[in-house]
Design a protein around this motif. Structure first.
Motif, short mmCIF file in Angstrom:
data_model
loop_
_atom_site.label_atom_id
_atom_site.label_comp_id
_atom_site.label_asym_id
_atom_site.label_seq_id
_atom_site.Cartn_x
_atom_site.Cartn_y
_atom_site.Cartn_z
N GLN A 66 39.56 39.95 43.07
CA GLN A 66 39.91 40.61 41.80
C GLN A 66 41.07 41.59 42.01
O GLN A 66 42.02 41.62 41.23
CB GLN A 66 38.71 41.36 41.23
N GLU A 67 41.00 42.37 43.07
CA GLU A 67 42.04 43.37 43.35
C GLU A 67 43.38 42.71 43.63
O GLU A 67 44.43 43.15 43.14
CB GLU A 67 41.61 44.24 44.54
N ILE A 68 43.36 41.63 44.41
CA ILE A 68 44.61 40.92 44.72
C ILE A 68 45.24 40.37 43.45
O ILE A 68 46.45 40.52 43.23
CB ILE A 68 44.34 39.78 45.74
N VAL A 69 44.42 39.74 42.60
CA VAL A 69 44.96 39.16 41.36
C VAL A 69 45.50 40.27 40.46
O VAL A 69 46.57 40.12 39.87
CB VAL A 69 43.89 38.31 40.64
N ARG A 70 44.79 41.38 40.35
CA ARG A 70 45.27 42.51 39.53
C ARG A 70 46.61 43.02 40.03
O ARG A 70 47.54 43.26 39.26
CB ARG A 70 44.24 43.65 39.54
N LYS A 71 46.72 43.21 41.35
CA LYS A 71 47.97 43.72 41.92
C LYS A 71 49.11 42.72 41.77
O LYS A 71 50.24 43.10 41.47
CB LYS A 71 47.76 44.12 43.38
N MET A 126 40.69 31.63 45.30
CA MET A 126 40.35 32.56 46.37
C MET A 126 38.83 32.58 46.62
O MET A 126 38.39 32.59 47.76
CB MET A 126 40.86 33.98 46.05
N LEU A 127 38.05 32.59 45.54
CA LEU A 127 36.59 32.58 45.69
C LEU A 127 36.13 31.32 46.41
O LEU A 127 35.27 31.38 47.28
CB LEU A 127 35.90 32.68 44.33
N SER A 128 36.70 30.18 46.03
CA SER A 128 36.29 28.92 46.65
C SER A 128 36.69 28.84 48.12
O SER A 128 36.15 28.04 48.87
CB SER A 128 36.86 27.73 45.87
N ASN A 129 37.62 29.69 48.53
CA ASN A 129 38.05 29.71 49.94
C ASN A 129 37.44 30.87 50.71
O ASN A 129 37.94 31.24 51.77
CB ASN A 129 39.58 29.74 50.01
N GLY A 130 36.39 31.46 50.16
CA GLY A 130 35.61 32.44 50.89
C GLY A 130 36.08 33.88 50.80
O GLY A 130 35.57 34.74 51.52
N ALA A 133 32.54 39.53 32.85
CA ALA A 133 33.51 40.55 32.47
C ALA A 133 34.75 40.46 33.35
O ALA A 133 35.89 40.58 32.86
CB ALA A 133 32.89 41.94 32.56
N ALA A 134 34.57 40.24 34.65
CA ALA A 134 35.70 40.12 35.57
C ALA A 134 36.54 38.90 35.22
O ALA A 134 37.78 38.96 35.22
CB ALA A 134 35.20 40.03 37.01
N VAL A 135 35.88 37.79 34.90
CA VAL A 135 36.61 36.56 34.53
C VAL A 135 37.43 36.78 33.26
O VAL A 135 38.58 36.36 33.16
CB VAL A 135 35.63 35.37 34.39
N ARG A 136 36.83 37.48 32.26
CA ARG A 136 37.57 37.77 31.02
C ARG A 136 38.79 38.64 31.31
O ARG A 136 39.88 38.40 30.80
CB ARG A 136 36.66 38.45 30.00
N GLU A 137 38.60 39.65 32.15
CA GLU A 137 39.72 40.55 32.47
C GLU A 137 40.82 39.78 33.20
O GLU A 137 42.00 39.90 32.87
CB GLU A 137 39.23 41.71 33.34
N ILE A 138 40.43 38.99 34.19
CA ILE A 138 41.42 38.24 34.97
C ILE A 138 42.15 37.23 34.10
O ILE A 138 43.35 37.03 34.23
CB ILE A 138 40.76 37.60 36.20
N SER A 139 41.43 36.62 33.16
CA SER A 139 42.06 35.65 32.25
C SER A 139 43.15 36.31 31.43
O SER A 139 44.15 35.67 31.07
CB SER A 139 41.02 35.05 31.31
N SER A 140 42.99 37.58 31.15
CA SER A 140 43.98 38.28 30.32
C SER A 140 45.20 38.73 31.11
O SER A 140 46.16 39.24 30.53
CB SER A 140 43.32 39.51 29.66
N LEU A 141 45.22 38.53 32.43
CA LEU A 141 46.33 39.01 33.25
C LEU A 141 47.54 38.09 33.25
O LEU A 141 48.58 38.45 33.77
CB LEU A 141 45.86 39.23 34.69
N ALA A 146 49.23 33.78 32.99
CA ALA A 146 49.07 32.38 33.37
C ALA A 146 48.78 32.27 34.86
O ALA A 146 49.44 32.88 35.68
CB ALA A 146 50.34 31.61 33.01
N GLY A 147 47.79 31.48 35.20
CA GLY A 147 47.47 31.20 36.59
C GLY A 147 46.57 32.24 37.25
O GLY A 147 46.11 32.02 38.36
N ALA A 148 46.32 33.39 36.61
CA ALA A 148 45.52 34.44 37.24
C ALA A 148 44.10 33.96 37.51
O ALA A 148 43.57 34.14 38.62
CB ALA A 148 45.51 35.69 36.37
N LEU A 149 43.50 33.34 36.51
CA LEU A 149 42.13 32.87 36.68
C LEU A 149 42.06 31.75 37.71
O LEU A 149 41.16 31.70 38.54
CB LEU A 149 41.55 32.41 35.34
N SER A 150 43.04 30.88 37.68
CA SER A 150 43.09 29.77 38.64
C SER A 150 43.21 30.31 40.07
O SER A 150 42.53 29.85 40.98
CB SER A 150 44.26 28.86 38.29
#
Length: 137
Positions: free
Chosen positions: A115-120, A104-108, A85-93, A95-99
């Motif tokens: 999620q909050e950083i990408v949303r903001k 960020m996840l891969s860097n710990g 669900a989080a991935v779907r939401e972020i994808s809708s934000l 271009a580049g949001a999901l990437s």
């Protein structure tokens, strides 16, 4: 009390079977010798409360292990659903949001914080192109 007949070729062999089946508390009720055969009737007195207690403990332990497994499976399933669900939401934000989120996840970075950083970032600069590229510039 539990009574059982044991048969074998020698008395020693039969007594080993009695001991293996009933343990040290076995009582020999009778012995008979025949042609090449020995028959021993043995008994053991079971403590009914002890047996009930052990059975109850075994059933509870087995049940608890099953419940733990099910809870673990449910947690895993729920976690997967929440992540999807989080991935779907972020994808809708945009271009580049999901990437950016995956980077960020891969860097710990913690999942919720990412999620909050990408949303903001998406809210601050909506419509201004690729979010990930803007974050690197």
């Amino acid at each position: 009390m539990h009574i059982k007949k044991f048969r074998g070729g020698t008395l020693e062999e039969v007594l080993r079977g009695v001991k293996k089946t009933f343990g040290e508390d076995a009582v020999i009720l009778s012995t008979k010798r025949g042609k090449g055969c020995v028959e021993v009737m043995a008994a053991v007195d079971f403590d009914v409360e002890e047996i009930e207690h052990k059975l109850t403990d075994d059933v509870l332990t087995s049940g608890m292990n099953g419940l733990r497994r099910e809870i673990t499976e449910l947690k895993s399933l729920f976690s997967t659903i929440v992540k999807e669900a989080a991935v779907r939401e972020i994808s809708s934000l945009g271009a580049g949001a999901l990437s950016l989120y995956r980077w960020m996840l891969s860097n710990g970075i913690d999942e919720k914080l990412a999620q909050e950083i990408v949303r903001k970032a998406a809210a601050v600069s909506s419509g201004n192109g690729d979010i990930k590229k803007r974050c690197y510039n």
